[in-house]
Design a protein around this motif. Structure first.
Motif, PDB file in Angstrom:
ATOM      1  N   GLU A 126       2.858   5.909  -5.826  1.00  0.00           N
ATOM      2  CA  GLU A 126       2.499   5.999  -7.231  1.00  0.00           C
ATOM      3  C   GLU A 126       1.365   7.011  -7.453  1.00  0.00           C
ATOM      4  OE1 GLU A 126       3.569   3.875 -10.397  1.00  0.00           O
ATOM      5  OE2 GLU A 126       5.079   4.740  -9.064  1.00  0.00           O
ATOM      6  N   VAL A 127       0.403   7.034  -6.551  1.00  0.00           N
ATOM      7  CA  VAL A 127      -0.675   8.020  -6.652  1.00  0.00           C
ATOM      8  C   VAL A 127      -0.100   9.430  -6.548  1.00  0.00           C
ATOM      9  CG1 VAL A 127      -2.816   8.872  -5.636  1.00  0.00           C
ATOM     10  CG2 VAL A 127      -2.396   6.414  -5.760  1.00  0.00           C
ATOM     11  N   ARG A 164      -3.495   9.885   2.275  1.00  0.00           N
ATOM     12  CA  ARG A 164      -2.515   9.941   3.365  1.00  0.00           C
ATOM     13  C   ARG A 164      -3.132  10.549   4.629  1.00  0.00           C
ATOM     14  NH1 ARG A 164       1.058  12.143   0.752  1.00  0.00           N
ATOM     15  NH2 ARG A 164       2.349  10.325   0.268  1.00  0.00           N
ATOM     16  N   THR A 165      -3.941  11.577   4.458  1.00  0.00           N
ATOM     17  CA  THR A 165      -4.545  12.242   5.611  1.00  0.00           C
ATOM     18  C   THR A 165      -5.489  11.317   6.363  1.00  0.00           C
ATOM     19  OG1 THR A 165      -4.384  14.398   4.509  1.00  0.00           O
ATOM     20  CG2 THR A 165      -5.910  14.225   6.354  1.00  0.00           C
ATOM     21  N   VAL A 166      -6.350  10.624   5.631  1.00  0.00           N
ATOM     22  CA  VAL A 166      -7.290   9.705   6.279  1.00  0.00           C
ATOM     23  C   VAL A 166      -6.540   8.556   6.944  1.00  0.00           C
ATOM     24  CG1 VAL A 166      -9.179   8.079   5.883  1.00  0.00           C
ATOM     25  CG2 VAL A 166      -9.220  10.327   4.795  1.00  0.00           C
ATOM     26  N   ARG A 167      -5.549   7.998   6.269  1.00  0.00           N
ATOM     27  CA  ARG A 167      -4.764   6.910   6.857  1.00  0.00           C
ATOM     28  C   ARG A 167      -4.094   7.362   8.150  1.00  0.00           C
ATOM     29  NH1 ARG A 167       0.929   5.670   4.457  1.00  0.00           N
ATOM     30  NH2 ARG A 167       1.144   7.646   5.567  1.00  0.00           N
ATOM     31  N   ASP A 168      -3.433   8.531   8.108  1.00  0.00           N
ATOM     32  CA  ASP A 168      -2.714   9.009   9.285  1.00  0.00           C
ATOM     33  C   ASP A 168      -3.664   9.358  10.420  1.00  0.00           C
ATOM     34  OD1 ASP A 168      -0.456   8.657   7.795  1.00  0.00           O
ATOM     35  OD2 ASP A 168      -0.072  10.799   7.447  1.00  0.00           O
ATOM     36  N   ASN A 169      -4.830   9.926  10.085  1.00  0.00           N
ATOM     37  CA  ASN A 169      -5.809  10.226  11.129  1.00  0.00           C
ATOM     38  C   ASN A 169      -6.328   8.952  11.769  1.00  0.00           C
ATOM     39  OD1 ASN A 169      -5.592  12.964  10.751  1.00  0.00           O
ATOM     40  ND2 ASN A 169      -7.456  13.175   9.531  1.00  0.00           N
ATOM     41  N   SER A 217       0.815  -1.210   0.000  1.00  0.00           N
ATOM     42  CA  SER A 217       0.000   0.000   0.000  1.00  0.00           C
ATOM     43  C   SER A 217       0.854   1.269   0.000  1.00  0.00           C
ATOM     44  CB  SER A 217      -0.945  -0.001   1.203  1.00  0.00           C
ATOM     45  OG  SER A 217      -0.219   0.012   2.419  1.00  0.00           O
ATOM     46  N   GLU A 218       2.024   1.214   0.616  1.00  0.00           N
ATOM     47  CA  GLU A 218       2.912   2.383   0.609  1.00  0.00           C
ATOM     48  C   GLU A 218       3.402   2.670  -0.809  1.00  0.00           C
ATOM     49  OE1 GLU A 218       3.659   4.563   2.795  1.00  0.00           O
ATOM     50  OE2 GLU A 218       2.782   3.676   4.596  1.00  0.00           O
TER      51      GLU A 218
END
Length: 432
Positions: free
Chosen positions: A46-47, A67-72, A40-41
């Motif tokens: 790539e995105v 990234r924001t949703v994942r980190d939150n 996933s990283e």
């Protein structure tokens, strides 16, 4: 609007999203779909490298949202993971792309949804739609999958159609058991969404592009488009007395070339209604522009959801009046500034169309188009302000003719529509 819809890719390109006829699971898998998400990283990187921008209207970078949703989700110890929503509630009447994708390429959307879920580490995914045929298509696709997407539970949620129903907090509100109406922000869904969990809400076209990107990589994604607006986008083209069309276009093509493809003479074009209804009107300068975010933004407008209404014989004052009347009817009725503001702007625009407005009315409309921005729970009031402001700035001569009750176009019958440039049908003549 008509019983015929042309669906076609830009000449000379291999379409990434369009195809002929509904796609089965077997066909999608044979073409490389539903490949394993090994890392996933790596996909997130790539995105980021692809520069993929959201196709729902705001053109926000998908990598930032992911990234924001994942980190939150990782930092919020009190909540159990994250949620992803595929937003297919196509509230813009002049747009057809999301309904077409859900009816014809549901697996591309579901593939993008499960990839997004993998990146943000979600265990729950929702497909949010209002079109009944799209819902049936997604349901068939989920039945075909029969549990082949481990790690994430995908559910289908259908709501009544409405302009505000597709707003991101309205979608969260529905998933949480409430009505399809926007809620105050903050918090925004990426902070606290479904069940208080960080929630990614992504347009279905964006997710289909994510699935294509996963198969082919960032470098291939950037082979079409521009540096700042990479890739292709789906454009719904209406107006100009022509049947509507859904085109897959590379960002950066000349608007004049699109007119040629669509069978419209550039000499007859007065302007365009951009981004569905939200981005407002632009004058004949659009004829010399290219269709990418930076170029259209420089004209004071935007690509939005990719819906473009071409104005030839229609008077822009009358078009603006119809769009503002639509906003007046479709607002959620829960914010006083929006409820009253859209009604007031619609009343002035209608009066202007009918030769009844005064200079004092126009002065008020000018002021409202500035001071009312940002006052509602959602962007409906902003969209209305965009239409009013763009009419006044882009078409001063037409406004003056109406102020003097001397519009030659409207003398023979003013344009009027409850849902201007609406695309009602998905019956298609397909050429991809």
């Amino acid at each position: 609007m008509t019983a015929e819809l042309t669906v076609a890719a830009w000449p000379g390109i291999i379409p990434r999203l369009l195809r002929e006829g509904p796609e089965s699971l077997a066909e999608y898998q044979q073409a490389g779909g539903y490949g394993a998400l090994a890392n996933s990283e790596y996909l997130l990187a790539e995105v980021q490298a692809s520069g993929l921008l959201g196709r729902g209207g705001a053109a926000f970078p998908l990598a930032v949202k992911l990234r924001t949703v994942r980190d939150n989700g990782r930092s919020a110890a009190e909540v159990a993971g994250t949620v992803v929503i595929a937003n297919g509630e196509e509230g813009e009447p002049a747009s057809i792309k999301d309904r077409w994708l859900l009816r014809n390429r549901p697996h591309a959307v579901l593939d993008g949804l499960r990839l997004a879920a993998g990146v943000v580490e979600a265990d729950r995914a929702v497909v949010y739609v209002s079109d009944s045929a799209a819902a049936e298509s997604v349901e068939r696709a989920l039945d075909e999958l029969a549990g082949e997407l481990p790690g994430v539970s995908i559910e289908l949620l259908t709501v009544a159609p409405g302009y505000v129903a597709g707003e991101e907090t309205a979608a969260v509100h529905v998933v949480n058991g409430g009505p399809a109406k926007p809620t105050d922000k903050p918090p925004r869904p990426f902070e606290e969404g479904v069940d208080g969990r960080p929630t990614l809400i992504s347009n279905v076209e964006t997710l289909a592009h994510l699935a294509h990107l996963h198969q082919h990589g960032a470098r291939a994604f950037r082979e079409l488009g521009t540096e700042s607006s990479p890739g292709t986008f789906l454009a719904t083209i209406t107006g100009a007395g022509r049947p509507p069309a859904l085109y897959e276009l590379p960002h950066g093509i000349a608007f004049a070339d699109l007119l040629t493809l669509h069978g419209v003479s550039a000499d007859n074009v007065r302007g365009a209604l951009m981004g569905g209804y939200f981005a407002g009107l632009v004058n004949r300068d659009i004829v010399g522009a290219t269709l990418d975010h930076e170029s259209v933004r420089a004209l004071g407008s935007g690509l939005g959801c990719g819906a473009i209404g071409i104005l030839t014989d229609d008077c822009p004052v009358a078009v603006a009046a119809s769009v503002l009347a639509y906003f007046d009817r479709e607002n959620a009725g829960q914010c006083g500034s929006c409820f009253n503001g859209t009604a007031a702007m619609a009343a002035v625009a209608t009066g202007l169309r009918d030769g009844l407005a005064t200079q004092e009315d126009l002065d008020r409309l000018t002021r409202w188009s500035v001071v009312l921005r940002g006052r509602g729970a959602c962007a409906t009031l902003d969209g209305a302000a965009n239409v009013a402001a763009s009419l006044l700035a882009q078409f001063p001569d037409h406004v003056q003719h109406h102020l003097e009750n001397d519009c030659q176009t409207c003398r023979s019958g003013a344009f009027s529509a409850a849902r201007p440039y609406e695309v009602e049908s998905l019956e298609a003549v397909v050429s991809v």
